[in-house]
Scaffold this motif. Sequence first.
Motif, PDB file in Angstrom:
ATOM      1  N   LEU A 262       0.629  -4.853  -0.229  1.00 20.97           N
ATOM      2  CA  LEU A 262       1.479  -5.899   0.523  1.00 20.97           C
ATOM      3  C   LEU A 262       1.905  -7.008  -0.322  1.00 20.97           C
ATOM      4  N   PRO A 263       2.716  -7.722  -0.082  1.00 19.09           N
ATOM      5  CA  PRO A 263       3.111  -9.015  -0.841  1.00 19.09           C
ATOM      6  C   PRO A 263       1.996  -9.908  -0.905  1.00 19.09           C
ATOM      7  N   GLN A 264       1.718 -10.952  -1.918  1.00 17.48           N
ATOM      8  CA  GLN A 264       0.643 -11.704  -2.039  1.00 17.48           C
ATOM      9  C   GLN A 264       1.149 -12.953  -1.031  1.00 17.48           C
ATOM     10  N   VAL A 265       0.092 -13.401  -0.366  1.00 13.13           N
ATOM     11  CA  VAL A 265       0.322 -14.732   0.442  1.00 13.13           C
ATOM     12  C   VAL A 265       0.713 -15.854  -0.594  1.00 13.13           C
ATOM     13  N   ASP A 266       0.086 -15.952  -1.420  1.00 12.38           N
ATOM     14  CA  ASP A 266       0.309 -17.291  -2.278  1.00 12.38           C
ATOM     15  C   ASP A 266       1.456 -16.507  -3.534  1.00 12.38           C
ATOM     16  N   LYS A 267       2.646 -16.945  -3.190  1.00 15.50           N
ATOM     17  CA  LYS A 267       3.717 -16.450  -4.110  1.00 15.50           C
ATOM     18  C   LYS A 267       3.694 -17.127  -5.497  1.00 15.50           C
ATOM     19  N   ASN A 268       2.810 -18.176  -5.773  1.00 13.07           N
ATOM     20  CA  ASN A 268       2.660 -19.016  -7.004  1.00 13.07           C
ATOM     21  C   ASN A 268       1.589 -18.219  -7.795  1.00 13.07           C
TER      22      ASN A 268
ATOM     23  N   LEU B 285      -6.392  -7.525  -2.579  1.00 14.87           N
ATOM     24  CA  LEU B 285      -7.632  -6.806  -2.439  1.00 14.87           C
ATOM     25  C   LEU B 285      -7.503  -5.615  -3.513  1.00 14.87           C
ATOM     26  N   ILE B 286      -6.693  -5.486  -4.407  1.00 10.89           N
ATOM     27  CA  ILE B 286      -6.601  -4.448  -5.368  1.00 10.89           C
ATOM     28  C   ILE B 286      -7.731  -4.292  -6.193  1.00 10.89           C
ATOM     29  N   SER B 287      -8.370  -5.690  -6.368  1.00  7.41           N
ATOM     30  CA  SER B 287      -9.316  -5.845  -7.424  1.00  7.41           C
ATOM     31  C   SER B 287     -10.769  -5.099  -6.664  1.00  7.41           C
ATOM     32  N   LYS B 288     -10.600  -4.826  -5.487  1.00  9.30           N
ATOM     33  CA  LYS B 288     -11.952  -4.696  -4.748  1.00  9.30           C
ATOM     34  C   LYS B 288     -11.886  -3.079  -4.586  1.00  9.30           C
ATOM     35  N   LEU B 289     -10.888  -2.465  -5.139  1.00 10.65           N
ATOM     36  CA  LEU B 289     -10.869  -0.839  -5.052  1.00 10.65           C
ATOM     37  C   LEU B 289     -11.667  -0.077  -5.812  1.00 10.65           C
ATOM     38  N   GLY B 290     -11.867  -0.702  -7.042  1.00  6.29           N
ATOM     39  CA  GLY B 290     -12.625  -0.037  -8.053  1.00  6.29           C
ATOM     40  C   GLY B 290     -12.340   1.124  -8.592  1.00  6.29           C
ATOM     41  N   ALA B 291     -12.968   2.473  -8.333  1.00 10.31           N
ATOM     42  CA  ALA B 291     -12.597   3.847  -8.588  1.00 10.31           C
ATOM     43  C   ALA B 291     -12.309   4.564  -7.408  1.00 10.31           C
TER      44      ALA B 291
ATOM     45  N   THR C  51      -3.110  -2.196 -13.692  1.00 10.75           N
ATOM     46  CA  THR C  51      -3.461  -1.249 -14.993  1.00 10.75           C
ATOM     47  C   THR C  51      -4.419  -0.129 -14.268  1.00 10.75           C
ATOM     48  N   ASN C  52      -5.545  -0.506 -13.853  1.00 11.98           N
ATOM     49  CA  ASN C  52      -6.592   0.175 -13.187  1.00 11.98           C
ATOM     50  C   ASN C  52      -6.219   1.498 -12.334  1.00 11.98           C
ATOM     51  N   VAL C  53      -5.437   1.011 -11.039  1.00 15.24           N
ATOM     52  CA  VAL C  53      -4.970   1.634  -9.997  1.00 15.24           C
ATOM     53  C   VAL C  53      -3.882   2.634 -10.541  1.00 15.24           C
ATOM     54  N   ARG C  54      -3.096   2.290 -11.384  1.00 13.66           N
ATOM     55  CA  ARG C  54      -1.994   3.251 -12.167  1.00 13.66           C
ATOM     56  C   ARG C  54      -2.290   4.349 -12.521  1.00 13.66           C
ATOM     57  N   SER C  55      -3.687   4.249 -13.167  1.00  9.13           N
ATOM     58  CA  SER C  55      -4.281   5.488 -13.817  1.00  9.13           C
ATOM     59  C   SER C  55      -4.945   6.271 -12.722  1.00  9.13           C
TER      60      SER C  55
END
Length: 731
Positions: free
Chosen positions: A246-252, A226-232, A259-263
């Motif tokens: 949380l960890p990814q359900v699909d480990k592969n 869901l990180i991609s839904k966070l926007g700004a 990059t976006n959220v770290r800023s």
Amino acid sequence: MPERKKSDAYDASKDQTLGKVVKGESPIWIRIFIGILRVWFFIYDCLNYLPYQLFNSPTEKLRKSGRVKARFVEDRDGPMRHVDGLISEDFPGKDTIDKVWRHIVEVHDESPCLGTRQLIAVHQEKQDNGRVFEKWELGEYSWLSYREVEAKVAHLAAGIKDLCADSTDPKVVIFAETRAHWMMTALACFRANVPIVTVYATLGEEAIVAAINETDATMLVTSAELISKLGAVGTRCKTLHTLIYLPQVDKNAPAPDLTNVRSQFAHVLSWNGLLDRNPTVITESTARSTDIALIMYTSGTTGAAKGVILLHQNVVSAIAGQGAGVGIICKTDTYIGYLPLAHILELSAEMTCLVRGAKVGYSSPLTLHDRGSKIQKGTHGDCYALRPTLLAAVPAIMDRIFKAVSEEVAASPRFMQELFKLNYERKRARYQEGYASPFLDRVIFKKIRRLLGGRLRGVLSGGAALNPETQRFMNICMCCPVVQGYGLTETCGAACVAEITDLSTGTVGPPVRCSQIALREWPEGNYSPFNDPPQGEIMITGPNISAGYWKQPEKTAEDFVDYKGKRYFATGDIGEWRDDGSLLIIDRKKDLVKLQHGEYVSLAKCETALLTCPIVENICVYGSGLEAYTIALVVPNQKHLEKIAEEVGASGSTEELCANADVIKAFKKKLDEHATKNKLSRVEQPGAIHLCAEIWTPDSGLLTEALKLKRRPIAIKYEDTIKDLYAKTRA
């Protein structure tokens, strides 16, 4: 206003279920065979009469079903309480969620607690229209014991406390799908005495920002997916400084792009990173019973979502009352969790099961059963792998199962249809007389029961009214009690739960043992506790009642009122007491529309009846005081829409079929026939309909997470359509 029926409960004489499945007259040889079977059943009943009376007494079952379950404390306009008395704690002195959790860890120790199913592979399936859908291949469940969960909770709590050390009033927003990590994070927040703010995983950036800014939250916990839904979100929320994913359900799958959220955030950590952040642990919470545990946002069926404040004592008392109400939950049970944990129904159900030592296996609506839209063809859904004994469901899901089974029977050979009808009618009649039907359960209904794992011994429906016909159908075909509960976020879950031993349908049961319920007069609707039977607006009091709405003092004062010297929550729902102390939900003040000529119509009642029609996928009935009749916005069942189009000689896309006048006319005729069979009066039957090509979902903003209608957004979206419908029929 005309006098209403005493009850909308199930009546066998009015059951139209089999009329939809089996139509027309059968060939003579089938009728002869069915007649022979009826004779055999009569002989079988005679031979087994005495054993039943001695070892599985139907008389005793009927006595338990009809026993008085609740009584008035004083007067008819005062509260009613459960006959077994009031309770507020499962374990004396354990008055916070963390105290309860630590106690059950000591009791159940190495017993399995939380289970997650392994994702083996993800397949990409291309549709005829070019769209690509994910199909999952899933393995077995792996389990964490109560002791293992506690170890993670203690470390997570230390990490949360450390990251919130510089905040004077920290809060954690959980924006994630239902999974074991959600529950462990919540338990850690309760340990750290940091309130949780819940946000549904399907909501967009605006809803997340609104919840964070209204509560001044400092930490956001979300899924990697869901990180991609966070926007700004990070830059728009000044108090927010930490992101945990949380960890990814699909480990592969590729790792999430951070990059976006770290800023935007001072701290960005994985869930495992939070687990390892602080080598020390927190083994005991500083929380008091009057501290805030959750700020849970309502699903917003009638307007903007409100943040409901739930204290530790609210949650503890609700768990105690609901557990006593259901009664059958024990440490050998397996509960399947798939509804949103951000909804009070799922959270309270899981907590109630954990307190009694049961294990919780996680699922999702898309992988729940073999026909789930995300299940790879030839593999099995979660119910097959988990084989749960307990299930909570919302009526929309129950209606879907009911329609699926009905359609499968209707598509079978005539002989199988008649055989199903005979056995269904027999089991229904026997059930209402207090008899079990073990042979029919093992032979006739086994395949249907296996849809949900084959081991269910209790299903609880909540979130909205369940059609009595659907309830009885599920009860017979799933071979276990299917009961209704009633409650709201403001009551911290169920305020009523029907007893497992109650053989009737339509009722939501007596008050749970932490609540008392009164019916307040509503003159406009002609409802009074002094009617026969008593009726009125449902008012609920008890230690499970919320402290109010976050930063909404006016709305809090409006809904939480003093009534007969006690603080009550005014629900806006209209109830009716049965003689045995069980409650029926018969109306809702906001759903009751007075039409032009003075007739009152309950929109929810009409929708509940029409939703069982196989041609309807979803429906919203609309009424106005300026008009003489209601109209309906209908999402048609695709398969039935195409069949109706074929009957009238129409063709084209879904949008074209929904706009075709001949299709609409034929569709409405079938809907009117169904409404008449379900005893809707002429004024309750929609005078005009519009077929909606768009499927309504929580993502589209037209349904809540519990799949209930959002009336205001629907009315706004279809405003021009509604005007046109009334204008055309007036012309």
